[in-house]
Scaffold this motif. Sequence first.
Motif, PDB file in Angstrom:
ATOM      1  N   LEU A 126       0.864  -1.169   0.000  1.00 55.85           N
ATOM      2  CA  LEU A 126       0.000   0.000   0.000  1.00 55.85           C
ATOM      3  C   LEU A 126       0.899   1.217   0.000  1.00 55.85           C
ATOM      4  O   LEU A 126       1.728   1.386   0.897  1.00 55.85           O
ATOM      5  N   SER A 127       0.761   2.065  -0.995  1.00 57.75           N
ATOM      6  CA  SER A 127       1.643   3.225  -1.129  1.00 57.75           C
ATOM      7  C   SER A 127       0.841   4.516  -1.107  1.00 57.75           C
ATOM      8  O   SER A 127      -0.330   4.554  -1.448  1.00 57.75           O
ATOM      9  N   GLY A 128       1.521   5.573  -0.689  1.00 65.08           N
ATOM     10  CA  GLY A 128       0.895   6.879  -0.551  1.00 65.08           C
ATOM     11  C   GLY A 128       1.386   7.518   0.733  1.00 65.08           C
ATOM     12  O   GLY A 128       2.039   6.871   1.565  1.00 65.08           O
ATOM     13  N   ALA A 129       1.087   8.778   0.922  1.00 70.95           N
ATOM     14  CA  ALA A 129       1.605   9.522   2.079  1.00 70.95           C
ATOM     15  C   ALA A 129       1.240   8.865   3.401  1.00 70.95           C
ATOM     16  O   ALA A 129       2.034   8.867   4.354  1.00 70.95           O
ATOM     17  N   ARG A 130       0.055   8.293   3.491  1.00 73.98           N
ATOM     18  CA  ARG A 130      -0.384   7.680   4.754  1.00 73.98           C
ATOM     19  C   ARG A 130       0.484   6.505   5.169  1.00 73.98           C
ATOM     20  O   ARG A 130       0.519   6.128   6.341  1.00 73.98           O
ATOM     21  N   PHE A 131       1.158   5.883   4.205  1.00 74.13           N
ATOM     22  CA  PHE A 131       1.870   4.640   4.467  1.00 74.13           C
ATOM     23  C   PHE A 131       3.383   4.814   4.551  1.00 74.13           C
ATOM     24  O   PHE A 131       4.114   3.829   4.607  1.00 74.13           O
ATOM     25  N   ASN A 132       3.836   6.056   4.563  1.00 73.04           N
ATOM     26  CA  ASN A 132       5.279   6.293   4.581  1.00 73.04           C
ATOM     27  C   ASN A 132       5.896   6.170   5.964  1.00 73.04           C
ATOM     28  O   ASN A 132       7.090   5.954   6.095  1.00 73.04           O
ATOM     29  N   SER A 133       5.097   6.341   7.009  1.00 77.38           N
ATOM     30  CA  SER A 133       5.618   6.221   8.374  1.00 77.38           C
ATOM     31  C   SER A 133       5.725   4.755   8.761  1.00 77.38           C
ATOM     32  O   SER A 133       5.227   3.862   8.060  1.00 77.38           O
ATOM     33  N   GLU A 134       6.356   4.500   9.909  1.00 74.83           N
ATOM     34  CA  GLU A 134       6.490   3.127  10.382  1.00 74.83           C
ATOM     35  C   GLU A 134       5.124   2.552  10.686  1.00 74.83           C
ATOM     36  O   GLU A 134       4.200   3.255  11.084  1.00 74.83           O
ATOM     37  N   GLY A 135       5.034   1.230  10.560  1.00 74.73           N
ATOM     38  CA  GLY A 135       3.768   0.565  10.834  1.00 74.73           C
ATOM     39  C   GLY A 135       2.811   0.719   9.673  1.00 74.73           C
ATOM     40  O   GLY A 135       3.204   0.892   8.527  1.00 74.73           O
ATOM     41  N   MET A 136       1.525   0.661  10.012  1.00 81.01           N
ATOM     42  CA  MET A 136       0.484   0.698   8.986  1.00 81.01           C
ATOM     43  C   MET A 136      -0.763   1.316   9.600  1.00 81.01           C
ATOM     44  O   MET A 136      -1.133   0.981  10.727  1.00 81.01           O
ATOM     45  N   PRO A 137      -1.446   2.226   8.907  1.00 83.88           N
ATOM     46  CA  PRO A 137      -2.672   2.803   9.454  1.00 83.88           C
ATOM     47  C   PRO A 137      -3.680   1.704   9.790  1.00 83.88           C
ATOM     48  O   PRO A 137      -3.928   0.802   8.979  1.00 83.88           O
ATOM     49  N   ALA A 138      -4.258   1.788  10.977  1.00 86.23           N
ATOM     50  CA  ALA A 138      -5.161   0.727  11.433  1.00 86.23           C
ATOM     51  C   ALA A 138      -6.359   0.580  10.511  1.00 86.23           C
ATOM     52  O   ALA A 138      -6.831  -0.542  10.262  1.00 86.23           O
ATOM     53  N   ASP A 139      -6.860   1.713   9.962  1.00 85.38           N
ATOM     54  CA  ASP A 139      -8.051   1.612   9.121  1.00 85.38           C
ATOM     55  C   ASP A 139      -7.763   0.966   7.774  1.00 85.38           C
ATOM     56  O   ASP A 139      -8.681   0.604   7.040  1.00 85.38           O
ATOM     57  N   ALA A 140      -6.477   0.812   7.434  1.00 89.08           N
ATOM     58  CA  ALA A 140      -6.129   0.155   6.174  1.00 89.08           C
ATOM     59  C   ALA A 140      -6.023  -1.358   6.321  1.00 89.08           C
ATOM     60  O   ALA A 140      -5.866  -2.070   5.325  1.00 89.08           O
ATOM     61  N   LEU A 141      -6.116  -1.856   7.544  1.00 89.05           N
ATOM     62  CA  LEU A 141      -6.044  -3.305   7.741  1.00 89.05           C
ATOM     63  C   LEU A 141      -7.215  -4.023   7.076  1.00 89.05           C
ATOM     64  O   LEU A 141      -7.124  -5.221   6.778  1.00 89.05           O
ATOM     65  N   VAL A 142      -8.309  -3.299   6.838  1.00 89.54           N
ATOM     66  CA  VAL A 142      -9.434  -3.923   6.145  1.00 89.54           C
ATOM     67  C   VAL A 142      -9.042  -4.336   4.739  1.00 89.54           C
ATOM     68  O   VAL A 142      -9.634  -5.261   4.166  1.00 89.54           O
ATOM     69  N   GLU A 143      -8.036  -3.664   4.161  1.00 93.83           N
ATOM     70  CA  GLU A 143      -7.567  -4.052   2.832  1.00 93.83           C
ATOM     71  C   GLU A 143      -6.866  -5.405   2.875  1.00 93.83           C
ATOM     72  O   GLU A 143      -6.986  -6.208   1.957  1.00 93.83           O
ATOM     73  N   VAL A 144      -6.128  -5.641   3.949  1.00 94.40           N
ATOM     74  CA  VAL A 144      -5.485  -6.945   4.120  1.00 94.40           C
ATOM     75  C   VAL A 144      -6.554  -8.027   4.249  1.00 94.40           C
ATOM     76  O   VAL A 144      -6.453  -9.105   3.648  1.00 94.40           O
ATOM     77  N   ALA A 145      -7.591  -7.740   5.043  1.00 96.83           N
ATOM     78  CA  ALA A 145      -8.669  -8.712   5.231  1.00 96.83           C
ATOM     79  C   ALA A 145      -9.403  -8.986   3.918  1.00 96.83           C
ATOM     80  O   ALA A 145      -9.735 -10.139   3.612  1.00 96.83           O
ATOM     81  N   ALA A 146      -9.648  -7.935   3.135  1.00103.01           N
ATOM     82  CA  ALA A 146     -10.334  -8.115   1.848  1.00103.01           C
ATOM     83  C   ALA A 146      -9.473  -8.923   0.882  1.00103.01           C
ATOM     84  O   ALA A 146      -9.972  -9.790   0.149  1.00103.01           O
ATOM     85  N   PHE A 147      -8.187  -8.638   0.874  1.00100.47           N
ATOM     86  CA  PHE A 147      -7.220  -9.355   0.031  1.00100.47           C
ATOM     87  C   PHE A 147      -7.215 -10.840   0.385  1.00100.47           C
ATOM     88  O   PHE A 147      -7.341 -11.716  -0.477  1.00100.47           O
ATOM     89  N   GLU A 148      -7.101 -11.136   1.679  1.00103.48           N
ATOM     90  CA  GLU A 148      -7.058 -12.525   2.149  1.00103.48           C
ATOM     91  C   GLU A 148      -8.366 -13.242   1.856  1.00103.48           C
ATOM     92  O   GLU A 148      -8.384 -14.417   1.476  1.00103.48           O
ATOM     93  N   ASP A 149      -9.493 -12.536   1.995  1.00104.56           N
ATOM     94  CA  ASP A 149     -10.796 -13.144   1.754  1.00104.56           C
ATOM     95  C   ASP A 149     -10.957 -13.541   0.291  1.00104.56           C
ATOM     96  O   ASP A 149     -11.506 -14.604  -0.027  1.00104.56           O
ATOM     97  N   ILE A 150     -10.474 -12.706  -0.624  1.00104.91           N
ATOM     98  CA  ILE A 150     -10.551 -13.035  -2.046  1.00104.91           C
ATOM     99  C   ILE A 150      -9.743 -14.302  -2.339  1.00104.91           C
ATOM    100  O   ILE A 150     -10.215 -15.215  -3.034  1.00104.91           O
ATOM    101  N   LEU A 151      -8.530 -14.356  -1.807  1.00110.66           N
ATOM    102  CA  LEU A 151      -7.677 -15.520  -2.069  1.00110.66           C
ATOM    103  C   LEU A 151      -8.299 -16.799  -1.524  1.00110.66           C
ATOM    104  O   LEU A 151      -8.352 -17.825  -2.216  1.00110.66           O
ATOM    105  N   ARG A 152      -8.759 -16.756  -0.288  1.00110.34           N
ATOM    106  CA  ARG A 152      -9.346 -17.962   0.316  1.00110.34           C
ATOM    107  C   ARG A 152     -10.633 -18.373  -0.403  1.00110.34           C
ATOM    108  O   ARG A 152     -10.906 -19.567  -0.570  1.00110.34           O
ATOM    109  N   SER A 153     -11.421 -17.387  -0.842  1.00116.56           N
ATOM    110  CA  SER A 153     -12.657 -17.702  -1.553  1.00116.56           C
ATOM    111  C   SER A 153     -12.363 -18.390  -2.879  1.00116.56           C
ATOM    112  O   SER A 153     -13.068 -19.330  -3.281  1.00116.56           O
ATOM    113  N   LEU A 154     -11.328 -17.935  -3.577  1.00119.01           N
ATOM    114  CA  LEU A 154     -10.949 -18.579  -4.830  1.00119.01           C
ATOM    115  C   LEU A 154     -10.447 -19.992  -4.597  1.00119.01           C
ATOM    116  O   LEU A 154     -10.777 -20.926  -5.345  1.00119.01           O
ATOM    117  N   VAL A 155      -9.654 -20.188  -3.545  1.00111.57           N
ATOM    118  CA  VAL A 155      -9.143 -21.520  -3.236  1.00111.57           C
ATOM    119  C   VAL A 155     -10.291 -22.480  -2.932  1.00111.57           C
ATOM    120  O   VAL A 155     -10.270 -23.652  -3.342  1.00111.57           O
TER     121      VAL A 155
END
Length: 386
Positions: free
Chosen positions: A17-46
């Motif tokens: 995830l790139s952009g000004a919000r993601f340049n600092s250490e760690g990861m914005p908490a509200d962006a974790l939903v993107e990880v969950a959506a990403f993982e859900d797509i992969l598992r659903s396809l499997v």
Amino acid sequence: MTEPTPDDSRVIAVMRLSGARFNSEGMPADALVEVAAFEDILRSLVRLYWRDRHPGRKRMPNGYDDEITLRLTAIGEGSAVPVLEHDATLRADDLFGPDEIKEDFARAIDALEQFVNYGYSDKGQIPDDIRRLPSNKMKKFGQTIRKGEAIQVAATVPDSWDAVTRFTPDARRNALVTLVGNFTQRVTVEGQVIDFRVSSGSLVVRDREHKADILVPYLESGVRASIDSAKQLFECVAEGVGEFNADGKLTKLTTVTSLDVTDVTEDARVVRAALDALADLDDGWLDGESGEAISQAVIERGHAVIDTMIALSNITRTVSPTEDGGVSFFWPDAENQLSIEVEPSGALYIHTTDLAAGTFADDKIASDAVDLVDTLDTWLSEVTGE
């Protein structure tokens, strides 16, 4: 930020995830939903691939969902780089074939990469595997990404992300419109409530920015609005995920994260009553000789100005007659000393003053101007004092 040192045999997928919000250490908490959506797509396809190989089975075998569990193991450097791994401990009994599962995940990543490439380039086709998924799963992927940000996906951490296609808001919009005919993204709706639909737990907001009537679900937001009369007026500010059609027009909020409904009935009632009272003034009301009576046409034009105040959430209670038979609205607490005068002809004269700078601005609106919301938007959006 911790540099991931993943076991290559376990890494299933990586996203960036790139952009000004993601340049600092760690990861914005509200962006974790993107990880969950990403993982859900992969598992659903499997899961789909497993069903393809076992067309006679109606149910997934016990333990399969645990077997295909992915874990977020690190956030790598270079904006936010979540790494998803297939937990080796879940493969100990070799119930379902670890190689087969890894091949399925590789196929899923490839399908998602093709989806991203299509959105970015508008070339080729959306993979059939993606089309088989429920549309809501694809809508969730990327819906928190803002202008200037992007998501990239890969099967392993690449030597350089420069060669990996960027899933920008524009690319996402293009892909989703082709896939399902609409797209979703985070949005704020602000305007006048024109309808409460109690049976469905929703309200309709006449949104000023998007110039449309937007359906907003309110039941799960804890809103409590006491409706005593059909003449009550409510203003609404709602934040959430909005659904847009192929033309980019907002149609509704699918989910609401915050909702504020305010009763503005009293302010509107007071200024309307004050305006109506001016119709009783006779000629000479000022000093016995000066002061023209105010016509019904001027009063009606004044009501149109009040309706615009309500629509733009900036209501004043201060209204007074003018000597030549007009009416003047004044915002005493406004930093710009705003006044709007309805002239006897029905034309509007707008005036603001910057006392500190010693400057002013004014404008004249013709008597036949109908859409006062668009015309007065800039003036009534000025910041008011405390």
